[in-house]
Motif scaffolding. Structure first.
Motif, PDB file in Angstrom:
ATOM      1  N   VAL A 179       0.879  -1.277  -0.068  1.00  0.00           N
ATOM      2  CA  VAL A 179      -0.169  -0.044   0.122  1.00  0.00           C
ATOM      3  C   VAL A 179       0.837   1.138  -0.133  1.00  0.00           C
ATOM      4  CG1 VAL A 179      -1.787   1.456   1.472  1.00  0.00           C
ATOM      5  CG2 VAL A 179      -1.806  -1.099   1.083  1.00  0.00           C
ATOM      6  N   ILE A 180       1.945   1.170   1.055  1.00  0.00           N
ATOM      7  CA  ILE A 180       2.682   2.369   1.034  1.00  0.00           C
ATOM      8  C   ILE A 180       3.420   2.754  -0.358  1.00  0.00           C
ATOM      9  CG2 ILE A 180       4.825   3.281   1.944  1.00  0.00           C
ATOM     10  CD1 ILE A 180       3.914   2.238   4.526  1.00  0.00           C
ATOM     11  N   HIS A 181       4.069   1.627  -0.957  1.00  0.00           N
ATOM     12  CA  HIS A 181       4.717   1.781  -2.578  1.00  0.00           C
ATOM     13  C   HIS A 181       3.668   2.390  -3.169  1.00  0.00           C
ATOM     14  CE1 HIS A 181       6.583   0.726  -5.940  1.00  0.00           C
ATOM     15  NE2 HIS A 181       5.638   0.123  -6.474  1.00  0.00           N
ATOM     16  N   TYR A 182       2.525   1.894  -3.420  1.00  0.00           N
ATOM     17  CA  TYR A 182       1.407   2.466  -4.179  1.00  0.00           C
ATOM     18  C   TYR A 182       1.345   3.829  -4.260  1.00  0.00           C
ATOM     19  CZ  TYR A 182      -3.156   3.888  -5.639  1.00  0.00           C
ATOM     20  OH  TYR A 182      -4.220   4.656  -6.017  1.00  0.00           O
ATOM     21  N   LEU A 183       1.037   4.176  -2.844  1.00  0.00           N
ATOM     22  CA  LEU A 183       0.786   5.476  -2.316  1.00  0.00           C
ATOM     23  C   LEU A 183       2.196   6.547  -2.792  1.00  0.00           C
ATOM     24  CD1 LEU A 183      -1.018   5.331   0.935  1.00  0.00           C
ATOM     25  CD2 LEU A 183      -1.876   5.922  -1.430  1.00  0.00           C
TER      26      LEU A 183
END
Length: 381
Positions: A233-237
């Motif tokens: 999720v953090i990578h996507y954001l």
């Protein structure tokens, strides 16, 4: 006989909490309660949740699900009281130890049913997890069994062995490891990311709930761990949406997130001065984008996730990271770089058939969400 490391290497008592207060819990056990306030529960909506767009209904559904499932203040306080009980017990046998609450209980990504992960620090340097840690945990197992209110105690042998047990007073399940300091560092990092933007915690928690429903959230069964899901999720954001919601904190503050940094210097209170994101996408749009990114854009065959760099990188690049714990053979199906020791957090996902099922779940969920913009369409198996 309790095994203790040499006196010169003992880890002075500390936790992630700076100030402390003594109290007595309702069950009569004396404890030391860390003075750390969880985020206050808010029955209303964040100011930017409703934007008058087609995503509003999905955003409201996500927020409502998040609020009904997230760890409550009451549960957080139960865990903190239990931490106080356990540190007193541990200090009787390891007087200079440090006991850290790590994982989702502290990152704001946990549910009310999440276990309490803990790390007992006995020395500043690493220890042999397969030998030394096992011996220490055997001693702790005997200690834990001597208290009537701790039940279901079991030593679990793994790459990082843990002692599982339950506190019958609070009903909290505990997973205790010894000297796995990377867990303390990544808790500090994930908590910092959750504090940067209010949309981070709901997205991570919803993705974890979704993965659990679809039976792809269990590293023991060759699927994705909760930690790896949070990094996805953090990578996507950071990289999968424009403009990005999150920066790379390790790029902006390298001195605050060093792999070998003394964990006694870390504080969950620390605020990082980062300009607000220019991304104003609704929560619903971001969840849709998460599934779109991993179902249709990210190339699992050739790419790896690097939150440390704030980008994706070629698999062959991370395979040969200069790290004592990194092994090229661990980079197979799903590749997610651990921000501190540079290993693959998703190394449990190595079976091609299982990974094919995982990718199909992503694609099917994206298709349903794209068609309905309804959270309920993807929250059943």
């Amino acid at each position: 006989m309790i095994r203790r490391p040499p006196r010169s290497t003992l880890f002075p008592y500390t936790t992630l909490f700076r100030s402390r207060q003594s109290s007595s819990s309702s069950d009569g056990r004396e404890d030391v309660v860390p003075v750390l306030r969880p985020l206050k529960s808010n029955l209303g909506y964040p100011p930017d949740l409703i934007q008058g767009s087609d995503w509003d209904n999905l955003s409201i559904q996500i927020w409502s699900k998040f609020m009904s499932c997230k760890q409550t203040d009451e549960m957080f306080n139960k865990k903190m009281r239990l931490h106080g009980v356990l540190i007193q017990i541990m200090q009787k046998h390891y007087p200079m130890c440090g006991l850290y609450v790590v994982g989702s209980s502290m990152t704001m990504f946990g549910t009310n049913s999440s276990d309490m992960d803990m790390c007992l620090m006995l020395m500043a340097n690493d220890i042999d997890q397969r030998v030394h840690a096992i011996n220490i945990l055997r001693d702790i197992l005997r200690i834990i069994k001597s208290y009537d209110y701790f039940v279901k105690a079991e030593l679990i042998r793994a790459k990082v062995p843990i002692l599982e047990f339950r506190d019958s007073v609070s009903g909290v399940d505990i997973d205790l490891n010894v000297n796995n300091s990377v867990g303390i560092r990544n808790t500090h990092l994930l908590r910092a990311y959750s504090n940067l933007d209010w949309r981070v915690s709901p997205l991570v928690l919803i993705v974890k709930l979704w993965a659990r429903i679809h039976d792809i959230n269990d590293a023991k069964n060759m699927t994705i761990s909760s930690y790896s899901l949070a990094l996805m999720v953090i990578h996507y954001l950071q990289y999968g949406v424009t403009p990005p919601v999150l920066p790379s904190l390790q790029k902006l503050f390298p001195h605050k997130f060093l792999p070998g940094q003394d964990v006694r210097e870390l504080s969950l209170y620390e605020k990082f001065q980062v300009p607000p994101s220019k991304n104003t996408y609704p929560l619903g749009h971001l969840l849709w984008g998460f599934f779109h990114y991993y179902a249709n854009i990210f190339n699992f065959e050739e790419e790896a996730i690097s939150v440390r760099r704030g980008s994706k990188v070629p698999k062959h690049y991370v395979k040969f990271n200069s790290s004592s714990k990194n092994i090229p053979g661990m980079w197979k199906c799903l590749c997610i770089e651990e921000p501190f020791d540079w290993t693959n957090t998703a190394r449990a996902v190595y079976d091609e058939d299982v990974f094919a099922r995982i990718k199909n779940v992503f694609l099917t969920s994206f298709t349903k969400l794209n068609k309905t913009t309804s959270l309920s369409s993807i929250m059943y198996s």
